[in-house]
Design an enzyme around this catalytic site. Structure first.
Site, PDB file in Angstrom:
ATOM      1  N   ASP A 152       3.849  -6.229   3.441  1.00  7.82           N
ATOM      2  CA  ASP A 152       3.680  -5.101   4.365  1.00  7.82           C
ATOM      3  C   ASP A 152       4.675  -5.291   5.513  1.00  7.82           C
ATOM      4  O   ASP A 152       5.197  -6.383   5.732  1.00  7.82           O
ATOM      5  CB  ASP A 152       2.223  -5.050   4.862  1.00  7.82           C
ATOM      6  CG  ASP A 152       1.797  -3.641   5.249  1.00  7.82           C
ATOM      7  OD1 ASP A 152       2.673  -2.807   5.534  1.00  7.82           O
ATOM      8  OD2 ASP A 152       0.581  -3.386   5.283  1.00  7.82           O
ATOM      9  N   HIS A 201       0.809  -1.227   0.000  1.00  2.93           N
ATOM     10  CA  HIS A 201       0.000   0.000   0.000  1.00  2.93           C
ATOM     11  C   HIS A 201       0.841   1.276   0.000  1.00  2.93           C
ATOM     12  O   HIS A 201       1.847   1.374   0.682  1.00  2.93           O
ATOM     13  CB  HIS A 201      -1.002   0.001   1.155  1.00  2.93           C
ATOM     14  CG  HIS A 201      -0.420   0.054   2.540  1.00  2.93           C
ATOM     15  ND1 HIS A 201      -0.223   1.232   3.213  1.00  2.93           N
ATOM     16  CD2 HIS A 201      -0.004  -0.914   3.383  1.00  2.93           C
ATOM     17  CE1 HIS A 201       0.268   0.977   4.411  1.00  2.93           C
ATOM     18  NE2 HIS A 201       0.425  -0.305   4.553  1.00  2.93           N
ATOM     19  N   GLU A 219      -5.117   1.105   2.860  1.00  2.00           N
ATOM     20  CA  GLU A 219      -4.813   0.059   3.846  1.00  2.00           C
ATOM     21  C   GLU A 219      -4.873   0.581   5.269  1.00  2.00           C
ATOM     22  O   GLU A 219      -5.394  -0.084   6.165  1.00  2.00           O
ATOM     23  CB  GLU A 219      -3.423  -0.550   3.581  1.00  2.00           C
ATOM     24  CG  GLU A 219      -3.151  -1.836   4.370  1.00  2.00           C
ATOM     25  CD  GLU A 219      -2.660  -1.610   5.789  1.00  2.00           C
ATOM     26  OE1 GLU A 219      -2.670  -2.566   6.583  1.00  2.00           O
ATOM     27  OE2 GLU A 219      -2.257  -0.481   6.135  1.00  2.00           O
ATOM     28  N   GLU A 220      -4.334   1.778   5.478  1.00  3.88           N
ATOM     29  CA  GLU A 220      -4.266   2.298   6.853  1.00  3.88           C
ATOM     30  C   GLU A 220      -5.649   2.510   7.460  1.00  3.88           C
ATOM     31  O   GLU A 220      -5.779   2.646   8.665  1.00  3.88           O
ATOM     32  CB  GLU A 220      -3.454   3.605   6.902  1.00  3.88           C
ATOM     33  CG  GLU A 220      -1.971   3.451   6.547  1.00  3.88           C
ATOM     34  CD  GLU A 220      -1.172   2.625   7.551  1.00  3.88           C
ATOM     35  OE1 GLU A 220      -1.722   2.180   8.562  1.00  3.88           O
ATOM     36  OE2 GLU A 220       0.039   2.422   7.299  1.00  3.88           O
ATOM     37  N   HIS A 279       4.743   3.206  12.666  1.00  2.00           N
ATOM     38  CA  HIS A 279       3.756   4.283  12.791  1.00  2.00           C
ATOM     39  C   HIS A 279       4.292   5.438  13.641  1.00  2.00           C
ATOM     40  O   HIS A 279       3.531   6.165  14.278  1.00  2.00           O
ATOM     41  CB  HIS A 279       2.412   3.765  13.339  1.00  2.00           C
ATOM     42  CG  HIS A 279       1.599   3.067  12.279  1.00  2.00           C
ATOM     43  ND1 HIS A 279       0.259   2.812  12.402  1.00  2.00           N
ATOM     44  CD2 HIS A 279       1.952   2.581  11.057  1.00  2.00           C
ATOM     45  CE1 HIS A 279      -0.185   2.209  11.308  1.00  2.00           C
ATOM     46  NE2 HIS A 279       0.832   2.049  10.490  1.00  2.00           N
ATOM     47  N   ASP A 331       6.432   2.066   6.162  1.00  2.00           N
ATOM     48  CA  ASP A 331       5.157   1.344   6.092  1.00  2.00           C
ATOM     49  C   ASP A 331       4.250   2.144   5.174  1.00  2.00           C
ATOM     50  O   ASP A 331       3.774   3.209   5.561  1.00  2.00           O
ATOM     51  CB  ASP A 331       4.582   1.211   7.505  1.00  2.00           C
ATOM     52  CG  ASP A 331       3.138   0.712   7.515  1.00  2.00           C
ATOM     53  OD1 ASP A 331       2.701   0.150   6.502  1.00  2.00           O
ATOM     54  OD2 ASP A 331       2.456   0.907   8.543  1.00  2.00           O
TER      55      ASP A 331
HETATM   56 ZN   LIG Z   1       1.230  -1.059   6.391  1.00  2.00          ZN
END
Ligand SMILES: [Zn+2]
Length: 350
Positions: A242, A70, A221-222, A322, A187
């Site tokens: 991922d 993603h 995706e998030e 994150h 990510d």
């Molecule tokens: Zn991810």
């Protein structure tokens, strides 16, 4: 022995993280990926959600494979323009306010004007606020200081900034001489870069894949639903690429490819997981088998939405995910190698 051009992957990765793309505002980064495929003469189509699907015909077109990564990232949206001219924000994706405190950001207006700013605690100055260290990092206290001469809500509005404008965070990407890549949004842009470079390599080596293979560059995706659609009825295996999650008790690291056995959605397909481990061992690829406690992927999103597929999850290990993310080029390389062998392998026996 396969030569993977990791330097090129990292160059691609720095380009990708430098294009702002919070979930919900991904057109620019998707256009970048679209051009990449076009230069390789690979046809793509966009879905209505704004994601991109590239299809590579294989020797067997009756059974398909799908791989996804993603391009959407964490971000924020302007929730309120305060009377002081500062902005209150609402978060896009799952993270904590403390992970963006002090970060430079961009505010994009709906007419595509871009302003810069800094995400700060309201009580930042220790010369003024006694509780600067202790005040809670939350929506009430965190605000954006815009780099413009604005002191009222009216002055902010006069710039064209409005509630609903997208906010993206400065990735501050850096590649160190020791081989680390430090950046926000590894990510999942690290995996997107790996997939793009892999497709380029297959094309250069004129490799015909055993099955028709779809690459889905997902853009939601998030927020949970990037990869749960546009799966052809012929698709048997669906592999999400991922990030691997690191922390106390985790076996994932920044140097190997992480193969996920289970996340918050439950176990991934057992036979596919064993197949991936076997491929890693047979090809001397360094890997770690792991479980991710608070995690879901586009592959589990696809299963949840009712697709009868064999699903799996692998990816590079990302430290402090994150938040202040970092990985090492060897993790990127091991992930690329495993994918190179996976796309050329047979489907798992059912
Ligand atoms: Zn991810």
């Amino acid at each position: 022995m396969t030569i993977i051009n990791t330097e090129e992957t990292i160059k691609l990765l720095t380009d990708l993280v430098s294009i702002p793309s919070p979930s919900g505002n991904t057109n620019e980064v998707i256009t970048f990926v679209e051009k990449f495929f076009a230069e390789l003469d690979i046809e793509t189509k966009r879905n209505r959600k704004g994601g991109l699907i590239a299809t590579i015909e294989g020797s067997d077109s009756s059974r398909h494979r799908m791989l996804t990564a993603h391009v959407d990232t964490l971000g924020a949206m302007v929730k309120e323009i305060k009377p002081s001219g500062r902005l209150k924000i609402d978060l896009i994706g799952g993270f904590k306010y403390n992970s963006i405190e002090g970060e430079y950001c961009q505010i994009e207006t709906s007419s595509a004007k871009v302003y810069t700013g800094t995400i700060l605690m309201h009580q930042t100055s220790v010369h003024v606020y006694k509780d600067a260290g202790k005040a809670e990092r939350n929506q009430e206290n965190i605000e954006i200081r815009i780099d413009e001469k604005v002191h009222t809500a009216e002055e902010v509005r006069a710039l064209g900034i409005e509630v609903g404008d997208f906010v993206s965070f400065d990735p501050r990407v850096e590649v160190t001489p020791s081989g680390y890549v430090k950046s926000r949004h590894l990510d999942d842009k690290a995996s997107v870069a790996i997939l793009l470079q892999l497709i380029k390599q297959l094309k250069t080596e004129k490799i015909t894949l055993p099955y028709t293979t779809h690459i889905l560059i997902s853009n939601n995706e998030e927020i949970g639903y990037g990869g749960n659609s546009n799966i052809s009825p012929e698709t048997v295996e669906y592999l999400a690429v991922d990030m691997g999650a690191m922390g106390d008790g985790q076996s994932t690291d920044e140097y190997t490819v992480s193969i996920c056995a289970k996340d918050a959605s439950g176990p991934y397909h057992y036979e596919l997981r064993k197949h991936l481990v076997r491929l890693a061992e047979d090809n001397k690829i360094e890997y770690k088998l792991d479980l991710y406690p608070f995690y879901g992927s586009d592959a589990s999103a696809a299963i949840r939405s009712g697709h009868d597929i064999v699903h799996g999850l692998i990816g590079p290990g990302i430290d402090s995910s994150h938040a202040f993310e970092r990985t090492h080029k060897s993790s990127i390389e091991n992930t690329a190698k495993l994918l190179y062998h996976y796309v050329q392998s047979n489907l798992v026996e059912q």
